[in-house]
Design a protein around this motif. Structure first.
Motif, PDB file in Angstrom:
ATOM      1  N   LYS A 177       0.826  -1.210   0.000  1.00  0.00           N
ATOM      2  CA  LYS A 177       0.000   0.000   0.000  1.00  0.00           C
ATOM      3  C   LYS A 177       0.860   1.259   0.000  1.00  0.00           C
ATOM      4  CE  LYS A 177      -4.194  -1.807   2.178  1.00  0.00           C
ATOM      5  NZ  LYS A 177      -5.092  -1.726   3.359  1.00  0.00           N
ATOM      6  N   LEU A 178       1.987   1.202   0.696  1.00  0.00           N
ATOM      7  CA  LEU A 178       2.880   2.356   0.692  1.00  0.00           C
ATOM      8  C   LEU A 178       3.363   2.674  -0.718  1.00  0.00           C
ATOM      9  CD1 LEU A 178       5.072   1.795   3.890  1.00  0.00           C
ATOM     10  CD2 LEU A 178       3.566   3.722   3.440  1.00  0.00           C
ATOM     11  N   VAL A 179       3.598   1.628  -1.493  1.00  0.00           N
ATOM     12  CA  VAL A 179       4.105   1.829  -2.856  1.00  0.00           C
ATOM     13  C   VAL A 179       2.979   2.198  -3.806  1.00  0.00           C
ATOM     14  CG1 VAL A 179       5.235   0.725  -4.820  1.00  0.00           C
ATOM     15  CG2 VAL A 179       6.055   0.282  -2.497  1.00  0.00           C
ATOM     16  N   TYR A 180       1.903   1.392  -3.818  1.00  0.00           N
ATOM     17  CA  TYR A 180       0.867   1.550  -4.837  1.00  0.00           C
ATOM     18  C   TYR A 180      -0.187   2.602  -4.468  1.00  0.00           C
ATOM     19  CZ  TYR A 180       2.854  -2.654  -6.857  1.00  0.00           C
ATOM     20  OH  TYR A 180       3.711  -3.557  -7.413  1.00  0.00           O
ATOM     21  N   LYS A 181      -0.360   2.875  -3.192  1.00  0.00           N
ATOM     22  CA  LYS A 181      -1.333   3.882  -2.782  1.00  0.00           C
ATOM     23  C   LYS A 181      -0.692   5.247  -2.565  1.00  0.00           C
ATOM     24  CE  LYS A 181      -4.815   4.942   0.761  1.00  0.00           C
ATOM     25  NZ  LYS A 181      -5.477   4.467   2.004  1.00  0.00           N
ATOM     26  N   HIS A 182       0.469   5.239  -1.882  1.00  0.00           N
ATOM     27  CA  HIS A 182       1.113   6.508  -1.534  1.00  0.00           C
ATOM     28  C   HIS A 182       2.312   6.841  -2.419  1.00  0.00           C
ATOM     29  CE1 HIS A 182      -1.444   6.782   1.980  1.00  0.00           C
ATOM     30  NE2 HIS A 182      -1.051   5.591   2.378  1.00  0.00           N
TER      31      HIS A 182
END
Length: 245
Positions: free
Chosen positions: A147-152
């Protein structure tokens, strides 16, 4: 539920290369599964060599977990400044859970050693439960990292470029606002100057009119005086003539 803050007695050096974390965490996720599969196979084969290999894999797992922590801290330093508040909070939570995972990984190792000396069903059950829980937490940690990579957009080069460009545009906008404010101040000053000049011109015009009017009045007065003098002269002359007669 917020986990209590804990740390590792590890000083992460600045020289660690960037973007090693994604490659290392794949091993951190896969190794517990490999250990579980070997344990399932060893339930039927009962081979001593497999048990020894499991201990070796646990040692390797601890090394991988520590390496994942170090590379994660390094990448987090790079990404943290470009994340929004939500992303920064998720990054902090991801780091904290990674720290917990390193300490928690010691539990199945200890239970594995206990089950070796205490060959009982409950000891093997506790070890199996701890191993499955470690796998579940590792997958959860991997999901948070994704999520850190793909969301943020953490450590994504194109995202960082966009963030840097946005920051540049923000600074340029602030500069334009300052220039506009200065321009408005100059316009106000010019307007005040025009009003002052207009007032000065009006004052000069008024003074000129008064002076001209005064001059005209003086000229009129002089003319009246001249006429009076002429009239007086004429009167005197007529008197003299009459007297002569």
């Amino acid at each position: 539920m917020t986990l209590p803050s804990i740390t590792l007695p590890i000083q992460v050096p600045e020289a660690v290369p960037l973007l090693l974390h994604p490659a290392i965490v794949h091993f951190a996720i896969v190794l517990p599964l490999v250990i579980l599969f070997i344990e399932l196979i060893n339930l039927f084969t009962k081979r001593k060599a497999l048990s020894i290999s499991i201990y070796a894999l646990f040692v390797l797992l601890m090394v991988i977990y520590v390496a994942a922590y170090i590379t994660g801290v390094t990448d987090g330093r790079e990404a943290g400044a470009l994340l929004n508040d939500e992303g920064a909070a998720d990054l902090k939570s991801h780091k904290l859970l990674g720290t917990y995972l390193i300490y928690f990984a010691l539990l199945p190792i200890i239970l594995k050693i206990v089950s070796f000396f205490v060959d009982k069903g409950w000891s093997r059950a506790l070890y199996s439960l701890a191993l499955i829980l470690l796998i579940a937490l590792t997958f959860y940690q991997g999901n948070k990292g994704g999520k850190l990579v793909y969301k943020h957009g953490a450590n994504v080069a194109s995202q960082q470029a966009l963030e840097e460009r946005l920051e540049e545009l923000t600074f340029e906008l602030e500069d334009y606002k300052e220039l506009l404010a200065d321009s408005n101040e100059d316009n106000v000053s010019a307007a005040d100057t025009n009003v002052t000049v207009h007032d000065s011109n009006a004052t000069l015009a008024g003074a000129t009119d008064i002076e001209n009017n005064g001059t005209k009045a003086a000229s009129t007065e002089n003319n009246v005086t001249t006429v009076r003098v002429k009239n007086d002269d004429n009167s005197i002359k007529k008197s003299d003539i009459n007297s002569s007669k």
